[in-house]
Design a protein around this motif. Structure first.
Motif, short mmCIF file in Angstrom:
data_model
loop_
_atom_site.label_atom_id
_atom_site.label_comp_id
_atom_site.label_asym_id
_atom_site.label_seq_id
_atom_site.Cartn_x
_atom_site.Cartn_y
_atom_site.Cartn_z
N GLY A 195 0.80 -1.21 0.00
CA GLY A 195 0.00 0.00 0.00
C GLY A 195 0.83 1.26 0.00
N GLN A 196 2.14 1.13 0.00
CA GLN A 196 3.00 2.31 0.00
C GLN A 196 3.06 2.90 -1.40
N ARG A 197 2.93 4.20 -1.47
CA ARG A 197 2.76 4.87 -2.76
C ARG A 197 3.92 4.61 -3.72
N GLY A 198 5.16 4.75 -3.27
CA GLY A 198 6.31 4.62 -4.16
C GLY A 198 6.44 3.24 -4.78
N PRO A 199 6.65 2.19 -3.99
CA PRO A 199 6.85 0.86 -4.58
C PRO A 199 5.65 0.37 -5.40
N SER A 200 4.44 0.59 -4.91
CA SER A 200 3.27 0.11 -5.64
C SER A 200 3.10 0.85 -6.95
N ALA A 201 3.37 2.16 -6.97
CA ALA A 201 3.24 2.93 -8.20
C ALA A 201 4.28 2.51 -9.23
N VAL A 202 5.50 2.27 -8.78
CA VAL A 202 6.56 1.83 -9.70
C VAL A 202 6.18 0.49 -10.35
N ALA A 203 5.70 -0.45 -9.54
CA ALA A 203 5.31 -1.75 -10.08
C ALA A 203 4.14 -1.61 -11.05
N ALA A 204 3.14 -0.80 -10.69
CA ALA A 204 1.97 -0.63 -11.55
C ALA A 204 2.33 0.05 -12.86
N PHE A 205 3.13 1.10 -12.80
CA PHE A 205 3.50 1.82 -14.02
C PHE A 205 4.39 0.97 -14.92
N ALA A 206 5.20 0.11 -14.34
CA ALA A 206 6.04 -0.77 -15.15
C ALA A 206 5.17 -1.71 -15.98
N THR B 160 -3.94 2.78 2.87
CA THR B 160 -5.17 2.09 2.51
C THR B 160 -5.76 2.63 1.22
N ALA B 161 -5.89 3.96 1.13
CA ALA B 161 -6.46 4.57 -0.06
C ALA B 161 -5.62 4.27 -1.30
N ASN B 162 -4.30 4.31 -1.14
CA ASN B 162 -3.41 4.03 -2.27
C ASN B 162 -3.53 2.58 -2.73
N ALA B 163 -3.69 1.65 -1.78
CA ALA B 163 -3.87 0.25 -2.16
C ALA B 163 -5.16 0.06 -2.94
N VAL B 164 -6.23 0.74 -2.51
CA VAL B 164 -7.51 0.65 -3.23
C VAL B 164 -7.35 1.14 -4.66
N VAL B 165 -6.72 2.29 -4.83
CA VAL B 165 -6.64 2.92 -6.15
C VAL B 165 -5.64 2.19 -7.05
N VAL C 72 -7.16 0.14 -10.07
CA VAL C 72 -7.00 0.60 -11.45
C VAL C 72 -6.48 -0.52 -12.34
N LEU C 73 -5.60 -1.35 -11.83
CA LEU C 73 -5.12 -2.48 -12.62
C LEU C 73 -6.27 -3.42 -12.98
N ALA C 74 -7.18 -3.64 -12.04
CA ALA C 74 -8.36 -4.46 -12.34
C ALA C 74 -9.28 -3.74 -13.31
N TYR C 75 -9.42 -2.44 -13.17
CA TYR C 75 -10.27 -1.63 -14.05
C TYR C 75 -9.79 -1.68 -15.50
N VAL D 89 -11.42 -8.94 -7.40
CA VAL D 89 -11.41 -9.67 -6.12
C VAL D 89 -10.03 -9.57 -5.48
N LEU D 90 -8.98 -9.76 -6.28
CA LEU D 90 -7.62 -9.68 -5.74
C LEU D 90 -7.29 -8.26 -5.26
N ALA D 91 -7.76 -7.25 -6.02
CA ALA D 91 -7.52 -5.87 -5.61
C ALA D 91 -8.24 -5.55 -4.31
N ALA D 92 -9.48 -6.02 -4.18
CA ALA D 92 -10.24 -5.78 -2.95
C ALA D 92 -9.58 -6.48 -1.76
N ALA D 93 -9.11 -7.70 -1.97
CA ALA D 93 -8.45 -8.43 -0.89
C ALA D 93 -7.16 -7.74 -0.47
N THR D 94 -6.41 -7.23 -1.44
CA THR D 94 -5.16 -6.52 -1.12
C THR D 94 -5.45 -5.26 -0.33
N ALA D 95 -6.43 -4.47 -0.80
CA ALA D 95 -6.76 -3.22 -0.12
C ALA D 95 -7.26 -3.47 1.30
#
Length: 261
Positions: free
Chosen positions: A87-98, A162-167, A171-174, A185-191
């Motif tokens: 849920g940390q903004r930096g690592p999660s954003a880097v992984a998602a943008f990659a 928490t909010a960052n994990a949700v988004v 968004v990846l599921a979206y 389901v996986l995104a909701a479980a993670t958040a």
């Protein structure tokens, strides 16, 4: 015999009749979004008001705080210290943008990257504003038992993790082309697990997590309404009227061959 142009309207040829358009498989319409958006916003306001007015929600915060889960189950702490990074903004954003960058390259479109950028920008603006306005201290820095710890220079409410994990994972599921329901389901479980992990570690109050879930969900529910903005940005960046993508097959008839002889 009547010419084709003079045929009655109900006798048009099959070729001229419009074919039924299949139901769109994309995001819900604005009308369908209104209900979930209103309910989520109402829940968000209830949590914010409950904290500002020092209601029973603050008592719940202190009940969990005084329970000290990290002391009751210390064996879980090393694992959850790692998991909360989801849920940390930096690592999660880097992984998602990659991943989205790879997908944008394959699709030859900027939409995946633009949707994530818009979502994170909206999240940071809305959550950041509430954090600054409330100035709440976290459980580890609380000074008075039973107090909501507001306007003390903190930046803990709502929970950014928490909010960052949700988004981010939402968004990846979206944007998923396949397995969208599984991704949701996986995104909701993670958040959910990231929010509960912050409660275990004592870094957030219960109401911080509730508000974080609501704030992140508001951003996700707003994305279909922001698609025209994303499309306009994509057209401007690509310098074309249509979004970049594979060229559709030509519908023009083949050229006639010259008669022999």
């Amino acid at each position: 015999m009547q010419a084709p142009s003079e045929l009655p309207e109900n006798l048009t040829s099959r070729r001229e009749r419009p074919r039924p358009t299949p139901a769109a498989s994309g995001p819900p319409t604005a009308r369908r979004q209104a209900g979930p958006l209103a309910l989520t916003a109402l829940g968000y306001l209830v949590v914010v008001a409950g904290v500002l007015l020092n209601t029973a929600l603050v008592d719940l915060d202190w009940s969990v705080r005084l329970m000290r889960p990290y002391e009751r189950w210390p064996s879980l702490e090393p694992l959850l210290d790692i998991w909360v990074v989801a849920g940390q903004r930096g690592p999660s954003a880097v992984a998602a943008f990659a991943w989205l960058g790879w997908r944008a390259h394959r699709l030859r479109r900027l939409r995946p990257l633009l949707v994530m950028a818009v979502a994170l920008l909206l999240l940071n603006a809305t959550v950041g504003a509430v954090k600054i306005a409330t100035g709440r201290l976290g459980p580890h820095y609380a000074q008075y038992v039973g107090s909501p710890e507001l306007f003390s220079g903190g930046t803990i409410f709502p929970s950014g993790h928490t909010a960052n994990a949700v988004v981010t994972w939402g968004v990846l599921a979206y944007l998923a082309a396949r397995w969208r329901r599984t991704g949701a389901v996986l995104a909701a479980a993670t958040a959910c697990s990231v929010g509960l992990t912050t409660l275990y570690l004592g870094t957030h109050w219960v109401t911080d997590v509730l508000a974080g879930w609501a704030a992140g969900l508001l951003v996700l529910l707003s994305l279909p309404l922001l698609e025209p903005l994303v499309a306009a940005a994509e057209r401007r960046l690509t310098g074309s009227r249509r979004p970049a993508g594979p060229t559709p097959p030509s519908c023009a008839p083949p050229p006639r061959r010259a008669p022999r002889g």
